[in-house]
Design a protein around this motif. Structure first.
Motif, PDB file in Angstrom:
ATOM      1  N   ALA A  79      39.355 -75.821  18.155  1.00 58.23           N
ATOM      2  CA  ALA A  79      40.281 -76.739  18.823  1.00 58.23           C
ATOM      3  C   ALA A  79      40.892 -77.738  17.844  1.00 58.23           C
ATOM      4  CB  ALA A  79      39.574 -77.490  19.948  1.00 58.23           C
ATOM      5  N   VAL A  81      39.146 -79.824  15.577  1.00 58.26           N
ATOM      6  CA  VAL A  81      38.350 -81.015  15.268  1.00 58.26           C
ATOM      7  C   VAL A  81      37.177 -80.613  14.376  1.00 58.26           C
ATOM      8  CG1 VAL A  81      36.978 -82.923  16.193  1.00 58.26           C
ATOM      9  CG2 VAL A  81      38.975 -82.092  17.450  1.00 58.26           C
ATOM     10  N   ALA A 125      34.664 -87.136  20.036  1.00 59.93           N
ATOM     11  CA  ALA A 125      35.996 -86.858  20.564  1.00 59.93           C
ATOM     12  C   ALA A 125      36.790 -88.144  20.766  1.00 59.93           C
ATOM     13  CB  ALA A 125      35.877 -86.094  21.882  1.00 59.93           C
ATOM     14  N   VAL A 129      39.897 -87.950  18.474  1.00 58.88           N
ATOM     15  CA  VAL A 129      41.060 -87.503  19.236  1.00 58.88           C
ATOM     16  C   VAL A 129      41.869 -88.683  19.757  1.00 58.88           C
ATOM     17  CG1 VAL A 129      41.825 -86.170  21.240  1.00 58.88           C
ATOM     18  CG2 VAL A 129      39.884 -85.366  19.890  1.00 58.88           C
ATOM     19  N   CYS A 242      45.290 -75.148  20.295  1.00 63.55           N
ATOM     20  CA  CYS A 242      45.198 -76.549  19.868  1.00 63.55           C
ATOM     21  C   CYS A 242      44.702 -76.665  18.429  1.00 63.55           C
ATOM     22  CB  CYS A 242      44.272 -77.326  20.796  1.00 63.55           C
ATOM     23  SG  CYS A 242      44.838 -77.427  22.502  1.00 63.55           S
ATOM     24  N   GLY A 243      43.964 -75.675  17.973  1.00 59.65           N
ATOM     25  CA  GLY A 243      43.490 -75.689  16.597  1.00 59.65           C
ATOM     26  C   GLY A 243      44.442 -75.030  15.623  1.00 59.65           C
ATOM     27  N   PRO A 246      48.868 -77.608  17.530  1.00 60.05           N
ATOM     28  CA  PRO A 246      48.857 -78.435  18.744  1.00 60.05           C
ATOM     29  C   PRO A 246      50.257 -78.834  19.211  1.00 60.05           C
ATOM     30  CG  PRO A 246      48.078 -79.672  16.833  1.00 60.05           C
ATOM     31  CD  PRO A 246      48.177 -78.248  16.406  1.00 60.05           C
ATOM     32  N   LYS A 260      40.845 -80.571  23.495  1.00 59.60           N
ATOM     33  CA  LYS A 260      40.057 -81.058  22.371  1.00 59.60           C
ATOM     34  C   LYS A 260      38.801 -81.783  22.865  1.00 59.60           C
ATOM     35  CE  LYS A 260      43.714 -81.599  18.872  1.00 59.60           C
ATOM     36  NZ  LYS A 260      43.061 -80.910  17.735  1.00 59.60           N
TER      37      LYS A 260
END
Length: 421
Positions: A79, A81, A125, A129, A242-243, A246, A260
């Motif tokens: 994702a 992160v 997160a 994020v 998203c990874g 995004p 995420k």
């Protein structure tokens, strides 16, 4: 005009970096070749415990927490992160798992271990994020925070209780283990004959069905479950987008923040489950520092596996196997691994020559010659090398596999909502 715009907006097909995926027959052929090579090394070296039932069972138990941490890292990094905080989330899982397991039984301990890891994942997160803090800085901070929090809580929860102290919990009731009667004994007998390949296969299968914790079964099932969720469902496609990009995902209506958050929270829960496994299944007790860097090793296993569940499981199994070699038989088993590594490097030499990479082939040939010399001139390896063998193996595997790795394109890249508008 409309047709040309649609064509221009459609992304060009990707060729997967020019590499073809391994087919099932090829994978099975590689596995069979690896088993035959290990069996040959066992016969030459006389280290009969390399593929014994106890060896394989011990390797599996050591690999599970590493694999769960690696699986957690895979969820987060797919994702976008980076989750260096896996070690801290595992620590939270060990403490909460032991605390709840002592109070209400082992399965409640498993649940609370997952929740403890989820708390760490949710914190990571929020920091990365929502507030956009550097992922590495946040992960390291969570690792440090987890050590301090669990040490502080132990003073209230375990200190003064019979069998507990400020650095460990009382004994936790075990989770049930399963063994297939009859078949397990037959495979153990077959393995003790020490026949070429047949005994090795019997030892491996026997180790997988003898004294198998129910939580180990759950952990193993999470590997194909992760693959199915992330690669075969619309949810997984959105999460992986998203990874990779995004901004593009946002233009297609994907709530990037939500995915995420879900991914990193699940990542923490999986790492927490690995911690609970350590406390409840592997040792039956919480001890300060018992994770021993397994969160970092899980991250290395994930990278070795090229951010794929199957490859990650292979990396975790490799580390668990080398770690169990150290615990069972020690110097003799690790000494036999010198011969195995030397032979593998000879194979690598021919492969590099086929690929016309002459410098790499020369380096592999020199290292192989040194390992052959070391093996034939000694009967065992120093105890310090035995202790370091799992970590040395991890470094070697990562260095040899570095050329084929491909991380998600937007992994660790800051993202702000609205960039796709």
């Amino acid at each position: 005009m409309s047709t040309s715009k649609t064509t221009a907006a459609r992304p060009a097909p990707q060729k997967g970096n020019g590499r073809r995926g391994l087919t099932l027959p090829v994978v099975l052929l590689i596995v069979a070749g690896g088993l035959a090579l290990i069996s040959l090394v066992r016969l030459i070296s006389g280290a009969e415990d390399i593929t014994s039932v106890g060896q394989v069972a011990g390797a599996l138990e050591l690999a599970v927490p590493i694999g769960l941490a690696g699986l957690g890292g895979l969820w987060a990094e797919r994702a976008g992160v980076i989750n260096i905080g896996l070690e801290g989330m595992m620590i939270l899982g060990t403490w909460f798992g032991a605390w709840a397991g002592f109070q209400w039984g082992p399965w409640m301990g498993v649940l609370f271990g997952i929740l403890g890891g989820c708390i760490g994942g949710l914190l990571h997160a929020v920091i990365t994020v929502t507030f956009g803090v550097n992922h590495i800085v946040s992960g390291v901070a969570i690792n440090i925070l987890a050590v301090g929090v669990t040490r502080y809580l132990s003073n209230f929860a375990f200190d003064g209780i019979q069998g507990g102290s400020s650095k460990q919990s009382p004994r936790i009731d075990p989770i049930d283990k399963i063994t297939i009667p009859g078949l397990s004994d037959w495979l153990a007998d077959l393995q003790q004959h020490h026949w070429f390949l047949i005994s090795d296969i019997a030892g491996i299968i026997g180790g997988l069905i003898t004294g198998l914790s129910l939580l180990t079964v759950v952990a193993l099932l999470l590997i194909p479950a992760t693959w199915w969720i992330l690669w075969r469902t619309p949810f997984g496609l959105r999460l992986r987008s998203c990874g990779e990009s995004p901004v593009a995902a946002e233009t297609l209506g994907v709530n990037v923040y939500k995915y995420k958050y879900i991914a990193v929270t699940v990542s923490g829960g999986l790492a927490g489950l690995g911690g609970a496994f350590l406390a409840i299944v592997a040792t039956g007790i919480y001890q300060e520092g018992q994770t021993g860097g397994r969160g970092y090793i899980g991250l290395a296993a994930m990278i070795f596996g090229n951010w794929m569940p199957g490859g990650m499981a292979l990396g975790a199994g490799l580390f668990g196997f080398t770690d169990s070699l150290k615990l069972r038989g020690g110097a003799e088993n690790v000494h036999a691994m010198l011969l195995l590594l030397a032979i593998l490097l000879v194979i690598a030499v021919f492969w590099q020559l086929y690929k016309k990479k002459y410098v790499s082939a020369a380096v592999a040939a020199v290292v192989s010659a040194l390992l052959f010399t070391w093996y034939f001139l000694t009967d065992q390896v120093p105890s310090q090398f035995v202790d370091a063998a799992p970590y040395v193996t991890t470094l070697l595997v990562l260095s040899l596999s570095a050329q084929r790795l491909r991380m998600p394109k937007a992994n660790g890249v800051p993202y702000r909502k609205g960039e796709g508008k």
